[in-house]
Design a protein around this motif. Sequence first.
Motif, PDB file in Angstrom:
ATOM      1  N   PHE A 139       6.406  -1.152   0.254  1.00 13.41           N
ATOM      2  CA  PHE A 139       6.848  -2.450   0.752  1.00 13.41           C
ATOM      3  C   PHE A 139       5.820  -2.971   1.749  1.00 13.41           C
ATOM      4  CE2 PHE A 139      10.450  -0.021  -0.568  1.00 13.41           C
ATOM      5  CZ  PHE A 139      11.257  -0.920  -1.225  1.00 13.41           C
ATOM      6  N   ARG A 140       5.703  -4.297   1.850  1.00 16.91           N
ATOM      7  CA  ARG A 140       4.808  -4.911   2.834  1.00 16.91           C
ATOM      8  C   ARG A 140       5.623  -5.897   3.660  1.00 16.91           C
ATOM      9  NH1 ARG A 140       1.223  -8.203   0.139  1.00 16.91           N
ATOM     10  NH2 ARG A 140       0.257  -6.368  -0.741  1.00 16.91           N
ATOM     11  N   CYS A 141       5.589  -5.707   4.966  1.00 15.35           N
ATOM     12  CA  CYS A 141       6.285  -6.567   5.916  1.00 15.35           C
ATOM     13  C   CYS A 141       5.481  -7.857   6.132  1.00 15.35           C
ATOM     14  CB  CYS A 141       6.446  -5.802   7.237  1.00 15.35           C
ATOM     15  SG  CYS A 141       7.302  -6.720   8.525  1.00 15.35           S
ATOM     16  N   ASP A 142       6.113  -8.863   6.710  1.00 12.56           N
ATOM     17  CA  ASP A 142       5.423 -10.104   7.054  1.00 12.56           C
ATOM     18  C   ASP A 142       4.284  -9.877   8.041  1.00 12.56           C
ATOM     19  OD1 ASP A 142       7.154 -11.465   5.422  1.00 12.56           O
ATOM     20  OD2 ASP A 142       8.402 -12.228   7.039  1.00 12.56           O
ATOM     21  N   CYS A 143       4.378  -8.810   8.849  1.00  8.16           N
ATOM     22  CA  CYS A 143       3.319  -8.510   9.819  1.00  8.16           C
ATOM     23  C   CYS A 143       2.173  -7.725   9.179  1.00  8.16           C
ATOM     24  CB  CYS A 143       3.892  -7.752  11.020  1.00  8.16           C
ATOM     25  SG  CYS A 143       4.311  -6.027  10.687  1.00  8.16           S
ATOM     26  N   ARG A 144       2.229  -7.539   7.855  1.00  4.60           N
ATOM     27  CA  ARG A 144       1.219  -6.858   7.033  1.00  4.60           C
ATOM     28  C   ARG A 144       1.311  -5.332   7.084  1.00  4.60           C
ATOM     29  NH1 ARG A 144       0.485 -10.338   3.579  1.00  4.60           N
ATOM     30  NH2 ARG A 144      -1.423  -9.420   2.843  1.00  4.60           N
ATOM     31  N   HIS A 145       2.318  -4.775   7.761  1.00  2.00           N
ATOM     32  CA  HIS A 145       2.521  -3.326   7.789  1.00  2.00           C
ATOM     33  C   HIS A 145       3.029  -2.875   6.418  1.00  2.00           C
ATOM     34  CE1 HIS A 145       3.509   0.589   9.558  1.00  2.00           C
ATOM     35  NE2 HIS A 145       4.637   0.532   8.871  1.00  2.00           N
ATOM     36  N   GLU A 146       2.441  -1.805   5.866  1.00  2.00           N
ATOM     37  CA  GLU A 146       2.890  -1.297   4.572  1.00  2.00           C
ATOM     38  C   GLU A 146       3.693  -0.019   4.753  1.00  2.00           C
ATOM     39  OE1 GLU A 146       0.346  -1.120   1.215  1.00  2.00           O
ATOM     40  OE2 GLU A 146      -0.513  -3.098   1.606  1.00  2.00           O
ATOM     41  N   LEU A 147       4.771   0.080   4.018  1.00  2.00           N
ATOM     42  CA  LEU A 147       5.647   1.247   4.037  1.00  2.00           C
ATOM     43  C   LEU A 147       5.537   1.902   2.664  1.00  2.00           C
ATOM     44  CD1 LEU A 147       7.275  -1.396   5.435  1.00  2.00           C
ATOM     45  CD2 LEU A 147       8.710   0.490   6.132  1.00  2.00           C
ATOM     46  N   ASP A 148       5.176   3.165   2.632  1.00  2.00           N
ATOM     47  CA  ASP A 148       4.996   3.887   1.373  1.00  2.00           C
ATOM     48  C   ASP A 148       5.959   5.067   1.311  1.00  2.00           C
ATOM     49  OD1 ASP A 148       2.706   2.332   0.506  1.00  2.00           O
ATOM     50  OD2 ASP A 148       1.601   3.359   2.088  1.00  2.00           O
ATOM     51  N   PHE A 149       6.682   5.171   0.207  1.00  2.00           N
ATOM     52  CA  PHE A 149       7.640   6.245  -0.017  1.00  2.00           C
ATOM     53  C   PHE A 149       7.475   6.766  -1.436  1.00  2.00           C
ATOM     54  CE2 PHE A 149       9.527   3.302   3.033  1.00  2.00           C
ATOM     55  CZ  PHE A 149       9.824   4.163   4.076  1.00  2.00           C
ATOM     56  N   SER A 150       8.126   7.880  -1.733  1.00  2.00           N
ATOM     57  CA  SER A 150       8.097   8.389  -3.103  1.00  2.00           C
ATOM     58  C   SER A 150       9.073   7.576  -3.960  1.00  2.00           C
ATOM     59  CB  SER A 150       8.476   9.872  -3.145  1.00  2.00           C
ATOM     60  OG  SER A 150       9.859  10.032  -2.912  1.00  2.00           O
ATOM     61  N   GLU A 151       8.825   7.549  -5.246  1.00  2.00           N
ATOM     62  CA  GLU A 151       9.701   6.821  -6.163  1.00  2.00           C
ATOM     63  C   GLU A 151      11.119   7.385  -6.136  1.00  2.00           C
ATOM     64  OE1 GLU A 151       8.145   5.871 -10.114  1.00  2.00           O
ATOM     65  OE2 GLU A 151       6.155   6.389  -9.343  1.00  2.00           O
ATOM     66  N   ASN A 152      11.236   8.700  -6.019  1.00  2.00           N
ATOM     67  CA  ASN A 152      12.562   9.327  -5.981  1.00  2.00           C
ATOM     68  C   ASN A 152      13.351   8.896  -4.756  1.00  2.00           C
ATOM     69  OD1 ASN A 152      12.209  10.699  -8.379  1.00  2.00           O
ATOM     70  ND2 ASN A 152      11.468  12.563  -7.396  1.00  2.00           N
ATOM     71  N   THR A 153      12.692   8.791  -3.620  1.00  2.00           N
ATOM     72  CA  THR A 153      13.366   8.366  -2.388  1.00  2.00           C
ATOM     73  C   THR A 153      13.915   6.953  -2.533  1.00  2.00           C
ATOM     74  OG1 THR A 153      11.944   9.773  -1.036  1.00  2.00           O
ATOM     75  CG2 THR A 153      13.075   7.960   0.093  1.00  2.00           C
ATOM     76  N   ILE A 154      13.113   6.042  -3.042  1.00  2.00           N
ATOM     77  CA  ILE A 154      13.551   4.655  -3.212  1.00  2.00           C
ATOM     78  C   ILE A 154      14.670   4.573  -4.237  1.00  2.00           C
ATOM     79  CG2 ILE A 154      12.849   2.327  -3.924  1.00  2.00           C
ATOM     80  CD1 ILE A 154      11.819   3.305  -1.140  1.00  2.00           C
ATOM     81  N   SER A 155      14.563   5.322  -5.307  1.00  2.00           N
ATOM     82  CA  SER A 155      15.609   5.339  -6.331  1.00  2.00           C
ATOM     83  C   SER A 155      16.942   5.816  -5.748  1.00  2.00           C
ATOM     84  CB  SER A 155      15.177   6.239  -7.493  1.00  2.00           C
ATOM     85  OG  SER A 155      16.184   6.337  -8.449  1.00  2.00           O
ATOM     86  N   GLU A 156      16.900   6.869  -4.951  1.00  2.00           N
ATOM     87  CA  GLU A 156      18.124   7.395  -4.327  1.00  2.00           C
ATOM     88  C   GLU A 156      18.723   6.404  -3.328  1.00  2.00           C
ATOM     89  OE1 GLU A 156      20.028  10.159  -4.907  1.00  2.00           O
ATOM     90  OE2 GLU A 156      18.733  10.287  -6.672  1.00  2.00           O
ATOM     91  N   MET A 157      17.871   5.737  -2.562  1.00  2.00           N
ATOM     92  CA  MET A 157      18.367   4.750  -1.594  1.00  2.00           C
ATOM     93  C   MET A 157      19.043   3.581  -2.314  1.00  2.00           C
ATOM     94  SD  MET A 157      17.837   6.029   1.332  1.00  2.00           S
ATOM     95  CE  MET A 157      18.136   4.676   2.428  1.00  2.00           C
ATOM     96  N   LYS A 158      18.476   3.150  -3.429  1.00  2.00           N
ATOM     97  CA  LYS A 158      19.087   2.055  -4.193  1.00  2.00           C
ATOM     98  C   LYS A 158      20.439   2.474  -4.751  1.00  2.00           C
ATOM     99  CE  LYS A 158      14.881  -0.470  -5.306  1.00  2.00           C
ATOM    100  NZ  LYS A 158      13.952  -0.952  -6.337  1.00  2.00           N
ATOM    101  N   LYS A 159      20.541   3.711  -5.222  1.00  2.00           N
ATOM    102  CA  LYS A 159      21.832   4.218  -5.723  1.00  2.00           C
ATOM    103  C   LYS A 159      22.862   4.297  -4.606  1.00  2.00           C
ATOM    104  CE  LYS A 159      19.898   7.070  -9.388  1.00  2.00           C
ATOM    105  NZ  LYS A 159      19.630   8.459  -9.809  1.00  2.00           N
ATOM    106  N   MET A 160      22.457   4.823  -3.446  1.00  2.00           N
ATOM    107  CA  MET A 160      23.374   4.955  -2.313  1.00  2.00           C
ATOM    108  C   MET A 160      23.844   3.594  -1.807  1.00  2.00           C
ATOM    109  SD  MET A 160      21.507   8.039  -0.184  1.00  2.00           S
ATOM    110  CE  MET A 160      22.141   7.440   1.339  1.00  2.00           C
ATOM    111  N   SER A 161      23.004   2.576  -1.949  1.00  2.00           N
ATOM    112  CA  SER A 161      23.325   1.267  -1.393  1.00  2.00           C
ATOM    113  C   SER A 161      24.289   0.453  -2.248  1.00  2.00           C
ATOM    114  CB  SER A 161      22.043   0.465  -1.179  1.00  2.00           C
ATOM    115  OG  SER A 161      21.519  -0.007  -2.402  1.00  2.00           O
TER     116      SER A 161
END
Length: 73
Positions: free
Chosen positions: A10-32
Motif C-alpha cells: 500500500f502507498r499512503c498519501d505521504c508516499r510511505h509504502e507498507l509492504d506485507f506478505s500476500e497471506n497476511t493481507i488475505s487473512e486480514m481481508k477475511k477477518m474484516s
Amino acid sequence: MAVELFPSSFRCDCRHELDFSENTISEMKKMSILKRVTLGDGGDNEHKIVFFNGFAREIICPKLRICTITDSE
C-alpha cells in the motif's frame, strides 16, 4: 490518493509504502468481513491499514491522519 499496490503493498498519501506478505493481507481481508480490523507496519513512523467488509478502506497516517484508499495499481 492512497492506493493498494497489487498484491500486498500500500502507498499512503505521504508516499510511505507498507509492504506485507500476500497471506497476511488475505487473512486480514477475511477477518474484516465481520468486523473492522487494523494492521500496522510498526516503527517510528507507524502507519495502520484499516480493513472492513473484506477490503482495505483507509490508511491511518501519523502525518496526514486518515487517507482513504481510492485506487489500486
